[in-house]
Scaffold this active site. Sequence first.
Site, PDB file in Angstrom:
ATOM      1  N   CYS A 186      -0.415   3.879  -6.503  1.00  0.00           N
ATOM      2  CA  CYS A 186      -1.594   3.601  -6.383  1.00  0.00           C
ATOM      3  C   CYS A 186      -1.939   1.708  -6.223  1.00  0.00           C
ATOM      4  O   CYS A 186      -1.527   2.116  -7.852  1.00  0.00           O
ATOM      5  CB  CYS A 186      -2.899   4.458  -5.703  1.00  0.00           C
ATOM      6  SG  CYS A 186      -3.747   3.355  -5.286  1.00  0.00           S
TER       7      CYS A 186
ATOM      8  N   HIS B 258      -4.122   0.501  -6.349  1.00  0.00           N
ATOM      9  CA  HIS B 258      -5.464   0.069  -6.956  1.00  0.00           C
ATOM     10  C   HIS B 258      -5.974   0.672  -8.407  1.00  0.00           C
ATOM     11  O   HIS B 258      -6.427  -0.049  -9.214  1.00  0.00           O
ATOM     12  CB  HIS B 258      -6.740   0.919  -6.505  1.00  0.00           C
ATOM     13  CG  HIS B 258      -6.815   0.356  -5.218  1.00  0.00           C
ATOM     14  ND1 HIS B 258      -6.731   0.103  -4.024  1.00  0.00           N
ATOM     15  CD2 HIS B 258      -8.341   0.160  -5.282  1.00  0.00           C
ATOM     16  CE1 HIS B 258      -7.891   0.086  -3.345  1.00  0.00           C
ATOM     17  NE2 HIS B 258      -8.468  -0.125  -4.004  1.00  0.00           N
TER      18      HIS B 258
ATOM     19  N   GLU C  72     -13.020   0.663  -5.816  1.00  0.00           N
ATOM     20  CA  GLU C  72     -13.849  -0.115  -5.620  1.00  0.00           C
ATOM     21  C   GLU C  72     -15.339  -0.049  -5.562  1.00  0.00           C
ATOM     22  O   GLU C  72     -16.238  -0.510  -5.154  1.00  0.00           O
ATOM     23  CB  GLU C  72     -13.495   0.682  -4.151  1.00  0.00           C
ATOM     24  CG  GLU C  72     -12.063   0.901  -4.020  1.00  0.00           C
ATOM     25  CD  GLU C  72     -12.045   0.256  -2.048  1.00  0.00           C
ATOM     26  OE1 GLU C  72     -12.048   0.172  -1.803  1.00  0.00           O
ATOM     27  OE2 GLU C  72     -10.742  -0.352  -2.667  1.00  0.00           O
TER      28      GLU C  72
ATOM     29  N   CYS D 169       0.925  -1.066   0.133  1.00  0.00           N
ATOM     30  CA  CYS D 169       0.217  -0.125   0.302  1.00  0.00           C
ATOM     31  C   CYS D 169       1.430   0.950  -0.177  1.00  0.00           C
ATOM     32  O   CYS D 169       1.990   1.296   0.918  1.00  0.00           O
ATOM     33  CB  CYS D 169      -0.884  -0.056   1.247  1.00  0.00           C
ATOM     34  SG  CYS D 169      -1.259   1.901   1.182  1.00  0.00           S
TER      35      CYS D 169
END
Length: 276
Positions: free
Chosen positions: A194, A196, A160, A75
Amino acid sequence: MQENKGPIGVFDSGYGGLTILKDIAALLPQYDYLYLGDNARTPYGSRSFETVYHYTLECVKWFFEQGCSLVILACNTASAKALRTIQQKDLPVLAPNKRVLGVIRPTAEIIGQYSLSKQIGILGTQGTVLSQSYPIEIQKFFPEVTVWQQACPMWVPLIENNEHLNEGANYFVNKYIQQLLQQNANIDTILLACTHYPLLYPKIKAALPAHIQVIMQGNIVAQSLQNYLQRHPEIEAKCTQNGRQAFYTTDDDSIFEQQATLFYGSEITAQQIDLG
């Protein structure tokens, strides 16, 4: 007294670290891995340094309780806001024989090799950008490189909520990319800082001029871990090798299982835990 062996811990504030674990497990399938997503308290990107540090340390302690001698903070925000304090202040007291690693330094060690113009763009969360971790770390290894940063606060929520593939996401992809490129016209390499963001890779690539390359961290972190284990046999010896993976979340496990497929590329079974 000999310490017990255990899996390698992989931590993220939510799902993004699964993109890192996927590449780690592909390169090093023999090891056991324990994944924890702190989904109940995500996102970390907009939280204060103190809050991210507190949450991350709590999760690191949980990994240690499960027998992990090595924990990867997969992360960027946790790596930026919590890793150094945990390494310098907490580990010597809590577990001097255990190790916690992040994703920023391995990336900083090689990112400069990709750029011919020596102008590198960083796309990350607000927390990662504000920490200045990437400019500071990259400067150590590539003093000739200039780093330009752009926070992308809407990207994680889009991903998300499974809206990242829809046409509506294009606006926010283009917006942040243009804001980054307006800072310097000679940027030729962009890091997705990141975990994601790889899910947005096709849209990001489509929004960029063809000569700009996009770097994702999964393979970089996996190769760095492989190298670390070779250089530190005393840590490697504490990592069990049965090829197993277990997944945990601090939120609803059924929701985690459903969302995790997007990031991991295959179905998983998860278990909810309570850190309290």
